[in-house]
Design a protein around this motif. Structure first.
Motif, PDB file in Angstrom:
ATOM      1  N   ALA A  78       0.517   7.852   3.295  1.00 14.41           N
ATOM      2  CA  ALA A  78       1.905   8.172   3.645  1.00 14.41           C
ATOM      3  C   ALA A  78       2.808   8.080   2.421  1.00 14.41           C
ATOM      4  O   ALA A  78       3.708   8.907   2.227  1.00 14.41           O
ATOM      5  N   GLY A  79       2.558   7.079   1.583  1.00 11.22           N
ATOM      6  CA  GLY A  79       3.337   6.948   0.357  1.00 11.22           C
ATOM      7  C   GLY A  79       3.107   8.113  -0.577  1.00 11.22           C
ATOM      8  O   GLY A  79       4.047   8.627  -1.197  1.00 11.22           O
ATOM      9  N   ALA A  80       1.843   8.553  -0.690  1.00 13.81           N
ATOM     10  CA  ALA A  80       1.524   9.689  -1.563  1.00 13.81           C
ATOM     11  C   ALA A  80       2.159  10.980  -1.033  1.00 13.81           C
ATOM     12  O   ALA A  80       2.658  11.804  -1.814  1.00 13.81           O
ATOM     13  N   VAL A  81       2.127  11.170   0.289  1.00 12.89           N
ATOM     14  CA  VAL A  81       2.757  12.355   0.888  1.00 12.89           C
ATOM     15  C   VAL A  81       4.270  12.318   0.655  1.00 12.89           C
ATOM     16  O   VAL A  81       4.885  13.334   0.316  1.00 12.89           O
ATOM     17  N   ALA A  82       4.858  11.126   0.834  1.00 14.24           N
ATOM     18  CA  ALA A  82       6.299  10.990   0.588  1.00 14.24           C
ATOM     19  C   ALA A  82       6.641  11.312  -0.858  1.00 14.24           C
ATOM     20  O   ALA A  82       7.676  11.920  -1.146  1.00 14.24           O
ATOM     21  N   ALA A  83       5.754  10.919  -1.782  1.00 14.10           N
ATOM     22  CA  ALA A  83       5.980  11.215  -3.196  1.00 14.10           C
ATOM     23  C   ALA A  83       6.027  12.725  -3.431  1.00 14.10           C
ATOM     24  O   ALA A  83       6.879  13.215  -4.185  1.00 14.10           O
ATOM     25  N   SER A  84       5.119  13.466  -2.794  1.00 13.22           N
ATOM     26  CA  SER A  84       5.100  14.919  -2.943  1.00 13.22           C
ATOM     27  C   SER A  84       6.384  15.541  -2.406  1.00 13.22           C
ATOM     28  O   SER A  84       6.980  16.422  -3.039  1.00 13.22           O
ATOM     29  N   ILE A  85       6.803  15.091  -1.229  1.00 13.02           N
ATOM     30  CA  ILE A  85       8.014  15.638  -0.622  1.00 13.02           C
ATOM     31  C   ILE A  85       9.226  15.353  -1.501  1.00 13.02           C
ATOM     32  O   ILE A  85      10.048  16.243  -1.773  1.00 13.02           O
ATOM     33  N   LEU A  86       9.334  14.101  -1.972  1.00 15.74           N
ATOM     34  CA  LEU A  86      10.471  13.719  -2.805  1.00 15.74           C
ATOM     35  C   LEU A  86      10.490  14.499  -4.121  1.00 15.74           C
ATOM     36  O   LEU A  86      11.532  14.998  -4.550  1.00 15.74           O
ATOM     37  N   TRP A  87       9.309  14.606  -4.749  1.00 16.36           N
ATOM     38  CA  TRP A  87       9.262  15.263  -6.052  1.00 16.36           C
ATOM     39  C   TRP A  87       9.583  16.752  -5.960  1.00 16.36           C
ATOM     40  O   TRP A  87      10.428  17.265  -6.690  1.00 16.36           O
TER      41      TRP A  87
ATOM     42  N   SER B 286       0.831  -1.203   0.000  1.00 18.37           N
ATOM     43  CA  SER B 286       0.000   0.000   0.000  1.00 18.37           C
ATOM     44  C   SER B 286       0.866   1.255   0.000  1.00 18.37           C
ATOM     45  O   SER B 286       0.560   2.247  -0.678  1.00 18.37           O
ATOM     46  N   LEU B 287       1.952   1.215   0.763  1.00 13.85           N
ATOM     47  CA  LEU B 287       2.870   2.352   0.818  1.00 13.85           C
ATOM     48  C   LEU B 287       3.484   2.608  -0.553  1.00 13.85           C
ATOM     49  O   LEU B 287       3.532   3.758  -1.026  1.00 13.85           O
ATOM     50  N   LEU B 288       3.918   1.539  -1.204  1.00 17.57           N
ATOM     51  CA  LEU B 288       4.527   1.678  -2.522  1.00 17.57           C
ATOM     52  C   LEU B 288       3.501   2.107  -3.567  1.00 17.57           C
ATOM     53  O   LEU B 288       3.820   2.867  -4.485  1.00 17.57           O
ATOM     54  N   ALA B 289       2.259   1.610  -3.434  1.00 17.24           N
ATOM     55  CA  ALA B 289       1.204   2.009  -4.368  1.00 17.24           C
ATOM     56  C   ALA B 289       0.925   3.500  -4.251  1.00 17.24           C
ATOM     57  O   ALA B 289       0.758   4.199  -5.262  1.00 17.24           O
TER      58      ALA B 289
ATOM     59  N   LEU C 222       3.036   5.740  -3.145  1.00 16.23           N
ATOM     60  CA  LEU C 222       4.222   6.430  -3.650  1.00 16.23           C
ATOM     61  C   LEU C 222       4.195   6.486  -5.180  1.00 16.23           C
ATOM     62  O   LEU C 222       4.435   7.536  -5.780  1.00 16.23           O
ATOM     63  N   GLY C 223       3.863   5.349  -5.794  1.00 17.20           N
ATOM     64  CA  GLY C 223       3.836   5.295  -7.254  1.00 17.20           C
ATOM     65  C   GLY C 223       2.765   6.170  -7.859  1.00 17.20           C
ATOM     66  O   GLY C 223       3.013   6.921  -8.807  1.00 17.20           O
ATOM     67  N   LEU C 224       1.545   6.088  -7.298  1.00 12.85           N
ATOM     68  CA  LEU C 224       0.456   6.903  -7.829  1.00 12.85           C
ATOM     69  C   LEU C 224       0.704   8.382  -7.576  1.00 12.85           C
ATOM     70  O   LEU C 224       0.450   9.229  -8.436  1.00 12.85           O
ATOM     71  N   GLY C 225       1.205   8.694  -6.376  1.00 11.57           N
ATOM     72  CA  GLY C 225       1.499  10.087  -6.055  1.00 11.57           C
ATOM     73  C   GLY C 225       2.500  10.691  -7.025  1.00 11.57           C
ATOM     74  O   GLY C 225       2.313  11.801  -7.523  1.00 11.57           O
ATOM     75  N   LEU C 226       3.556   9.941  -7.317  1.00 10.84           N
ATOM     76  CA  LEU C 226       4.552  10.425  -8.260  1.00 10.84           C
ATOM     77  C   LEU C 226       3.971  10.562  -9.663  1.00 10.84           C
ATOM     78  O   LEU C 226       4.241  11.527 -10.375  1.00 10.84           O
ATOM     79  N   SER C 227       3.157   9.583 -10.069  1.00  8.09           N
ATOM     80  CA  SER C 227       2.568   9.621 -11.413  1.00  8.09           C
ATOM     81  C   SER C 227       1.675  10.835 -11.598  1.00  8.09           C
ATOM     82  O   SER C 227       1.670  11.461 -12.659  1.00  8.09           O
ATOM     83  N   LEU C 228       0.900  11.168 -10.564  1.00  4.39           N
ATOM     84  CA  LEU C 228       0.008  12.311 -10.658  1.00  4.39           C
ATOM     85  C   LEU C 228       0.759  13.631 -10.606  1.00  4.39           C
ATOM     86  O   LEU C 228       0.458  14.571 -11.345  1.00  4.39           O
ATOM     87  N   ILE C 229       1.744  13.702  -9.728  1.00  2.08           N
ATOM     88  CA  ILE C 229       2.387  14.984  -9.477  1.00  2.08           C
ATOM     89  C   ILE C 229       3.427  15.335 -10.532  1.00  2.08           C
ATOM     90  O   ILE C 229       3.719  16.503 -10.777  1.00  2.08           O
ATOM     91  N   ILE C 230       4.015  14.316 -11.188  1.00  6.26           N
ATOM     92  CA  ILE C 230       5.056  14.583 -12.169  1.00  6.26           C
ATOM     93  C   ILE C 230       4.484  15.156 -13.466  1.00  6.26           C
ATOM     94  O   ILE C 230       5.183  15.813 -14.226  1.00  6.26           O
ATOM     95  N   ALA C 231       3.189  14.914 -13.708  1.00 11.67           N
ATOM     96  CA  ALA C 231       2.578  15.402 -14.946  1.00 11.67           C
ATOM     97  C   ALA C 231       2.850  16.896 -15.125  1.00 11.67           C
ATOM     98  O   ALA C 231       2.787  17.678 -14.177  1.00 11.67           O
ATOM     99  N   ILE C 232       3.151  17.297 -16.356  1.00 10.48           N
ATOM    100  CA  ILE C 232       3.492  18.689 -16.632  1.00 10.48           C
ATOM    101  C   ILE C 232       2.326  19.601 -16.270  1.00 10.48           C
ATOM    102  O   ILE C 232       1.190  19.358 -16.653  1.00 10.48           O
ATOM    103  N   GLY C 233       2.600  20.636 -15.518  1.00  8.57           N
ATOM    104  CA  GLY C 233       1.566  21.583 -15.131  1.00  8.57           C
ATOM    105  C   GLY C 233       2.175  22.897 -14.710  1.00  8.57           C
ATOM    106  O   GLY C 233       3.399  23.033 -14.597  1.00  8.57           O
TER     107      GLY C 233
END
Length: 221
Positions: free
Chosen positions: A166-175, A3-6, A8-19
């Protein structure tokens, strides 16, 4: 852990999109202006939106379990459309990539070297903060993607939804940290439309793969 990795993966996929938000963070990173403030605002805003989405929808799901099935199909449809849009950008290219290239070309112009130097005129902190808040909170897609989308998919993870969050939040922080403070180096790779097309192709593959993973349990059951 899954769940954590899911998340993280979804968070990165959504946030990396050009905007607009990412373009602004990249621009501030290249200019080296108030990068820490911009990163903190973006990451904290995402965290608040993610937690709000998971908390609110979590209570509703407990009261109506059938909404899990609806959330799966709605999430799968959304991810598929999002993935197809990313695939279209990867195939045809997008105007926003050209804007990023223009920003970076301006930053690199005149020096004759690959090193980005500080601009002579620095923007005051207050306007930068206001611009960051506006790009984050006045964007209607942030409520669709972060609150509804991530909240709905997190609910499908049941008791593990907070690990997903938590994974999605971590994705935002990392990105945002990587984009803001690594812009000096990322600029060399992301200044061409072709680079953004490759990035969009990766996003498309991840989004569609996640969409399939959402509906497989329903189809299998």
């Amino acid at each position: 852990m899954l769940s954590l990795l899911a998340g993280l993966g979804l968070g990165l996929s959504l946030i990396i999109a050009i905007g607009a938000q990412n373009v602004f963070v990249l621009r501030q990173g290249i200019r080296r202006e108030h990068v820490l403030a911009v990163v903190i605002i973006c990451a904290l805003s995402d965290a608040v939106l993610i937690i709000a989405g998971v908390a609110g929808l979590g209570y509703i799901i407990n009261a109506a379990p059938w909404l899990v099935v609806v959330a799966r199909w709605a999430g799968a449809i959304f991810l598929t459309v999002y993935g197809l849009m990313a695939a279209r950008r990867a195939w045809r290219g997008g105007d926003e990539a050209l804007e990023v290239e223009a920003e970076e070309s301006a930053a690199f112009a005149g020096g004759g070297t690959a090193t980005v130097t500080r601009t002579a005129t620095r923007t005051a902190l207050a306007p930068v903060i206001l611009t960051t808040l506006a790009l984050t909170w006045l964007n209607p897609h942030v409520y669709l993607d972060t609150v509804l989308m991530l909240g709905s998919i997190a609910a499908t993870h049941g008791d593990q939804r907070w690990l997903f969050a938590a994974g999605a939040v971590a994705a935002s922080i990392l990105w945002f940290t990587g984009l803001g403070f690594g812009a000096r180096y990322l600029g060399r790779w992301l200044r061409t439309p072709r680079a953004w097309r490759v990035l969009d192709a990766i996003i498309a593959v991840v989004m569609i793969a996640l969409a399939i993973s959402l509906v497989l349990p329903v189809l299998g059951g």
